[in-house]
Design a protein around this motif. Structure first.
Motif, PDB file in Angstrom:
ATOM      1  N   ASP A 355      -1.635   0.663  -0.389  1.00 56.26           N
ATOM      2  CA  ASP A 355      -3.020   1.127  -0.673  1.00 56.26           C
ATOM      3  C   ASP A 355      -3.026   2.147  -1.832  1.00 56.26           C
ATOM      4  O   ASP A 355      -4.052   3.038  -1.885  1.00 56.26           O
ATOM      5  N   ARG A 428      -6.769   3.721  -1.991  1.00 52.42           N
ATOM      6  CA  ARG A 428      -7.618   3.325  -0.938  1.00 52.42           C
ATOM      7  C   ARG A 428      -7.999   4.464  -0.074  1.00 52.42           C
ATOM      8  O   ARG A 428      -7.338   4.971   0.272  1.00 52.42           O
ATOM      9  N   PRO A 431      -7.493   3.254   4.269  1.00 48.54           N
ATOM     10  CA  PRO A 431      -6.263   2.295   4.206  1.00 48.54           C
ATOM     11  C   PRO A 431      -6.508   1.009   5.317  1.00 48.54           C
ATOM     12  O   PRO A 431      -7.094   1.300   6.205  1.00 48.54           O
ATOM     13  N   ARG A 432      -5.899  -0.143   4.931  1.00 46.48           N
ATOM     14  CA  ARG A 432      -6.048  -1.253   5.598  1.00 46.48           C
ATOM     15  C   ARG A 432      -5.367  -1.075   7.125  1.00 46.48           C
ATOM     16  O   ARG A 432      -4.236  -0.595   6.926  1.00 46.48           O
TER      17      ARG A 432
END
Length: 436
Positions: A355, A428, A431-432
């Motif tokens: 990220d 990011r 975050p994923r």
């Protein structure tokens, strides 16, 4: 009225005929022109017939629609006789009243015929036609063209009416089969996702397509890093600079880098050195005329100028006549090759984790978009680099810790050198989620 056995036979024939129409419609529509031309080059003349149908689809699809609607009407006429008697006997055996038994038998017979047609003459044939469109099209195009000849008067009438409606509605009569750069990129992406193309190879294809959109400033050596001589430089200074910055060519300027006189080839300097001749940039024929290009040219346009001028080196100037940088044919090739050559140089984009990325401020926007899986950045026509994006977004020269959030990412300036953005941390914002 036909018997139940006759009705079942008629239903089977109608299902087969309807399946033929469905496969023909789907396969011809889905057939790829490039694949058909490959088959034609291999000697299969049927591919030419499919191409003709794609060029002039009116008669072909008119026959299909006439056939499918005719089959549907006939199926409705004989459908009840196919299953109703057997179902009616079953209902009577279940001791239902005669009127109720006939009603239920009619409904069940209708549902059975409809289900058979949906499954065997629509879903399954279209799945086959979509799975192997070119192969199926080669087999069905012949029978369909025969039917078009048999029903030519009817086809002609409906085709003319359809053409008239298309004209009134402003619809095109032919499909556009031109291959666009987006089509090529989509095919390359599909190949990369399927594992047919390695990621570096996929990147090379993308970079080649982007040569028409990337401007020269995205691949140039900026003026601050251009090693140049002044026309009055002494031999000692020239020797020292060559020793410190070995290159094949050097700009020769008068007073400053913005007054370019030409360039000197290091081979000519070496020749003078081997011949024990003094090194003076004022020597006749030593300084050669340099190619000057505007900073709005694309990489493909500068390649064309290289080819036309038989040069591999150019000076980039802006609208005020000031030198922006220089570009060589190797710079363009390095842009095209991407990761295939980047291990030899310092990478502009370094991914720290899933990220976050550390990105050089001079990184071209297309590379940033690709790394972050973004489609675009705001006001993208006003800049070419990540540093330009931050300047346009902040409306001032950024300082350390300045940040911009956009598209789910935070762009934070990490290092500034003399008003030049060196490093940017991209994180990011959301975050994923971790994979299970």
């Amino acid at each position: 009225m036909p018997s139940s056995a006759d009705s079942l036979l008629i239903i089977a024939l109608l299902v087969a005929l309807s399946a033929l129409f469905s496969m023909a419609e789907m396969s011809v529509a889905a057939s790829r022109r490039l694949k058909l031309r490959q088959l034609l080059d291999q000697g299969d003349r049927r591919a030419q017939e499919v191409i003709k149908v794609q060029d002039e689809p009116g008669d072909f699809f008119t026959v299909i629609q006439i056939g499918q609607n005719t089959v549907a009407i006939l199926a409705g006429l004989v459908g009840e006789d196919a299953f109703a008697p057997a179902v009616s006997e079953l209902m009577t055996w279940l001791q239902l009243p005669p009127d109720t038994a006939r009603t239920v038998a009619g409904v069940v017979s209708f549902l059975m015929v409809t289900s058979v047609f949906i499954l065997l003459s629509d879903l399954l044939p279209k799945r086959v036609g979509m799975t192997a469109p070119e192969r199926v099209a080669l087999y069905v195009v012949g029978p369909m063209r025969y039917l078009a000849t048999v029903f030519k008067p009817v086809v002609w009438l409906f085709k003319r009416i359809t053409d008239l409606l298309c004209t009134v509605l402003g619809l095109p009569e032919r499909r556009d089969d031109r291959v666009t750069p987006d089509d090529i990129l989509a095919m390359a992406q599909a190949g990369a996702d399927a594992g047919v193309l390695a990621r570096p190879e996929h990147e090379v294809i993308e970079n080649v397509i982007e040569l028409d959109t990337r401007v020269v400033t995205s691949s140039m050596t900026a003026r601050d890093h251009v090693v140049h001589f002044l026309i009055d430089d002494s031999e000692v200074l020239i020797r020292a600079r060559i020793d410190q910055y070995p290159h094949s060519t050097y700009l020769v300027c008068e007073g400053s880098i913005d007054h370019v006189l030409g360039y000197v080839d290091s081979k000519n300097l070496l020749r003078r050195l081997l011949n024990n001749e003094p090194i003076s940039l004022k020597a006749e024929g030593l300084v050669q005329k340099v190619l000057m290009v505007p900073d709005r040219l694309t990489l493909s346009e500068v390649l064309a100028q290289f080819r036309q001028a038989h040069e591999d080196f150019a000076v980039i100037v802006n609208e005020y006549g000031l030198v922006v940088g220089i570009i060589t044919i190797n710079d363009v090739m390095n842009t095209v090759m991407g990761q295939l050559v980047s291990p030899l140089d310092e990478e502009q984009i370094v991914q720290r984790d899933a990220d976050s990325w550390l990105i050089d401020g001079m990184t071209p926007i297309p590379d940033v978009l690709r790394a972050l899986s973004l489609d675009d950045l705001p006001d993208s026509t006003e800049y070419e680099t990540l540093a330009g994006f931050l300047m346009v977004s902040l409306r001032r020269v950024p300082r350390r810790t300045d940040a911009v959030e956009w598209g789910g990412y935070r762009f934070e300036v990490m290092d500034v050198d003399a008003h030049k953005i060196d490093q940017v941390m991209v994180t990011r914002v959301q975050p994923r989620p971790a994979e299970a």
